[in-house]
Design an enzyme around this catalytic site. Structure first.
Site, PDB file in Angstrom:
ATOM      1  N   TYR A 232      69.365  34.685  87.196  1.00  0.00           N
ATOM      2  CA  TYR A 232      70.027  33.549  86.545  1.00  0.00           C
ATOM      3  C   TYR A 232      71.411  33.318  87.147  1.00  0.00           C
ATOM      4  O   TYR A 232      71.853  32.178  87.295  1.00  0.00           O
ATOM      5  CB  TYR A 232      70.120  33.778  85.035  1.00  0.00           C
ATOM      6  CG  TYR A 232      68.767  33.941  84.375  1.00  0.00           C
ATOM      7  CD1 TYR A 232      67.741  33.019  84.605  1.00  0.00           C
ATOM      8  CD2 TYR A 232      68.485  35.022  83.547  1.00  0.00           C
ATOM      9  CE1 TYR A 232      66.484  33.177  84.024  1.00  0.00           C
ATOM     10  CE2 TYR A 232      67.235  35.184  82.961  1.00  0.00           C
ATOM     11  CZ  TYR A 232      66.243  34.272  83.200  1.00  0.00           C
ATOM     12  OH  TYR A 232      65.014  34.435  82.634  1.00  0.00           O
TER      13      TYR A 232
ATOM     14  N   ASP B 251      56.436  39.626  86.104  1.00  0.00           N
ATOM     15  CA  ASP B 251      56.970  40.897  85.593  1.00  0.00           C
ATOM     16  C   ASP B 251      56.720  41.034  84.089  1.00  0.00           C
ATOM     17  O   ASP B 251      56.355  42.107  83.601  1.00  0.00           O
ATOM     18  CB  ASP B 251      58.482  40.994  85.849  1.00  0.00           C
ATOM     19  CG  ASP B 251      58.823  41.096  87.323  1.00  0.00           C
ATOM     20  OD1 ASP B 251      57.945  41.478  88.121  1.00  0.00           O
ATOM     21  OD2 ASP B 251      59.985  40.797  87.677  1.00  0.00           O
TER      22      ASP B 251
END
Length: 236
Positions: free
Chosen positions: A88, A191
């Protein structure tokens, strides 16, 4: 099973800088005000939820874990959550000239804060019980119950809670916009499926290995059902 999940997760190793987000900066400038609002709000939500998840598994689960392969999985899991957090940062560096646009108002959005509180509540309850294990106030049943609720809260997080935001990110890419961001979210989602498999299996295994857990599962059935319903409503 945990060994396989560790190997699978390590085989997925990636770094945010592998994804080129330079075109996203140009795309973002061409978005309408509405689209910019959606993209930025979505990013705020992802950042806050993954910030909780990057810290919490090690703090909550590791102190009461004695199975070596599960310990290794928890550490691996937490490490990959930090990769998500760094991703991010990578997106923000490429898309925004002023990061405060994302960070300064994040905690002012009630819906995002409510989601984070709902996750951290169960982690906090479990961590608080760790601190009284060696005191007269310790109650093994209450600790097991807190662990059960926490595992289910995390299961809901990994399996349900992120997916509206993921779909939102991918919707931009379907319009050939913000494609670097969408590629990163695709790797994060991959993930999360590994982490989901772990909590799913723990929840299935515990009642089989110890009858006390079967009682706790029944005692908490309504609370867990309400928890998942709340997650779904927040996603909507």
């Amino acid at each position: 099973m945990f060994e396989k999940l560790i190997e699978k997760q390590n085989g997925f190793f990636w770094q945010p800088t592998e994804i080129d987000c330079t075109r996203d900066a140009k795309d973002f400038k061409t978005l309408t005000d509405h689209e910019q609002h959606i993209f930025t709000s979505n990013l705020k939500r992802q950042i806050l939820l993954d910030s909780v998840q990057g810290r919490a598994p090690v703090a909550a689960f590791l102190p009461i874990c004695s199975l070596p392969e599960l310990e290794t999985f928890i550490v691996t899991w937490s490490y990959f959550e930090t990769i998500h957090s760094r991703s991010y940062t990578h997106i923000i560096r490429n898309v925004y000239s002023d990061p405060s646009v994302v960070f300064n108002s994040m905690l002012e959005i009630k819906e995002i804060v409510d989601c984070a509180k709902d996750i951290s509540k169960y982690y906090d309850d479990l961590i608080a019980l760790h601190k009284i294990i060696k005191t007269k106030n310790y109650d093994l049943y209450e600790n097991k119950k807190a662990l059960w609720l926490c595992l289910n809260a995390v299961n809901a997080l990994e399996g349900i809670r992120f997916y509206v935001s993921f779909a939102c990110s991918w919707a931009f890419a379907e319009l050939k916009k913000m494609e670097g961001n969408a590629k990163i979210i695709k790797l994060i989602a991959r993930d999360e499926n590994v982490h989901l498999a772990a909590t799913q299996n723990i929840i299935k295994l515990l009642p089989k290995e110890d009858k006390a857990w079967e009682g706790i599962r029944k005692d908490c059935e309504q609370e867990v059902s309400n928890m998942f319903a709340s997650v779904i409503n927040q996603e909507k």
